[in-house]
Design an enzyme around this catalytic site. Sequence first.
Site, PDB file in Angstrom:
ATOM      1  N   ASP A 244       0.912  -0.981   0.065  1.00 41.70           N
ATOM      2  CA  ASP A 244       0.044  -0.090   0.064  1.00 41.70           C
ATOM      3  C   ASP A 244       0.961   1.208  -0.123  1.00 41.70           C
ATOM      4  O   ASP A 244       0.446   2.186  -0.573  1.00 41.70           O
ATOM      5  CB  ASP A 244      -0.960   0.126   1.283  1.00 41.70           C
ATOM      6  N   ASN A 377       2.732  11.593   6.162  1.00 43.42           N
ATOM      7  CA  ASN A 377       2.306  11.397   7.576  1.00 43.42           C
ATOM      8  C   ASN A 377       3.073  11.261   8.688  1.00 43.42           C
ATOM      9  O   ASN A 377       4.043  10.624   8.516  1.00 43.42           O
ATOM     10  CB  ASN A 377       1.329  10.236   7.533  1.00 43.42           C
TER      11      ASN A 377
END
Length: 538
Positions: A244, A377
């Site tokens: 991912d 992030n």
Amino acid sequence: MCVQGMAFTLKERQILGLQGLLPPKIETQDIQAMRFQRNLRKMSDPLYIYLMGIQERNEKLFYRVLMEDIDALMPIVYTPTVGLACTQYGHIFRRPKGLFISIMDQGHIHSVLDNWPETNVKAVVVTDGERILGLGDLGVYGMGIPVGKLCLYTACAGIRPERCLPVCIDVGTDNETLLRDPFYMGLYQRRDRSQRYDDLIDEFMEAVVDKYGQDTLIQFEDFGNHNAFRFLKKYREKYCTFNDDIQGTAAVALAGLLATRRVVGKPITEHRVLFLGAGEAALGIANLIVMAMMEEGMSQADARKKIWMFDKYVSGVGVRCVCVRGGCLFKSFLDAVNVIKPTAIIGVAGAGRLFTHDVIKAMGCLNERPIIFALSNPTAKAECTAEDAYSLTQGRCLFASGSPFGPVTLEDGSILIPGQGNNAYIFPGVALAVILSGVRHISDTVFLEAAKTLADQLTDEELSQGRLYPPLSKIREVSLQMAVKVVEYLYAKGMAFRYPEPLDKDAYVRSKVWNTNYESFLPEIYDWPGVSHSPLVD
């Protein structure tokens, strides 16, 4: 007993031996959800612990409330709060979730899998905890990431939670703080980087397929850059697997870039893209952008000339340009922006506010509608804030971030809503399509298809608000539509192995979606009409 709490009916309580163990009142799920939501509004700091506690006690109630208020709750069960939860995982620990496989279990992984109570697993999310978000090596504390990812498998795409297995592989950690932490829950040893590590991952992959089947989806999550790429290359043709951080991030970034076409009025082939960072996310995005350009008729060589990458390194002499056309040294990222004149800058370095005010202003001078993606992030690692991006370009920039930012009010009173380039727009829908199609191997073209589908779902009204992605409140429908499109693509390209092929793909996908309604615990009771229990008498 707490499967559905006070929603057990009177008959269920009596038959299951629960009478007297619950208060007399029989509640509806509506009342339970209302109590859950009111408690959430009253709480501040321990929200993650409270939410995960409800998941343990009443799974269907947890997912109902999560789905109904996903805008507010996704940042808690996933990024950015899950990152903080991972750093404190041993300190807030209540009960284990998922399967922990240690390098000491080598040679016995199949028997460890046998201890997992569910036997029909269709999706596995696995991490070794080496590169958790932008937080680095968290060892087994990284288990919060597979748990959070699989929450979104269910909340966003309706994949049955019992079909999902979160796994953390413990080969040690190089995090000095954790090695001295009395609450750390993993092996107190340096990360094993020997051949034993590779052998362990090989054994794990073989054991999963042997136990659950060749079409079991295995999603790699937050592995170190080097391992992420080589495992993807090593396993992609042998297993049903994707990474991912590489492919999901690539698809969501490409979708945002494709969405800008309706504003800037130019095809993707006319963009010059400058990356800050050259890790797995940057390379994955660049690869998919090149594929999208090639689909529009550009050669691979020409497409690669549109991509520039920069990576910081510890030398004190500046920023190294890692460019597909050869190396080049610039004194600063700002210098690179002024020389290359990109139409889009994409930050995936995880190093904080490196899109400085000067960089943002330069992008505003070079482009009428500059594209600025600060995708790192958690929030503290983002390359810039939405407020800086909008205010320093007078609201002209097209902005997306990895973690959520609130609406920004400009000097003229207009309000812009920043788009969050959240991988959750991609991986749940792709996972659902893969599971329902019986796919054996996942091609990058699947993620190209997913990116185009996501971009197409953005409405003109949402685009005018500053969004590059649909609102998170629509993510369930976005995921289902994506699953339908990907299922259609997989069958059309001969990649699907689930037969017979469903004629109505939309109806097929929606018929498989798990729902949060309580099920009856009563046994099925029926009569045998006309049956005699006495011997026949002549």
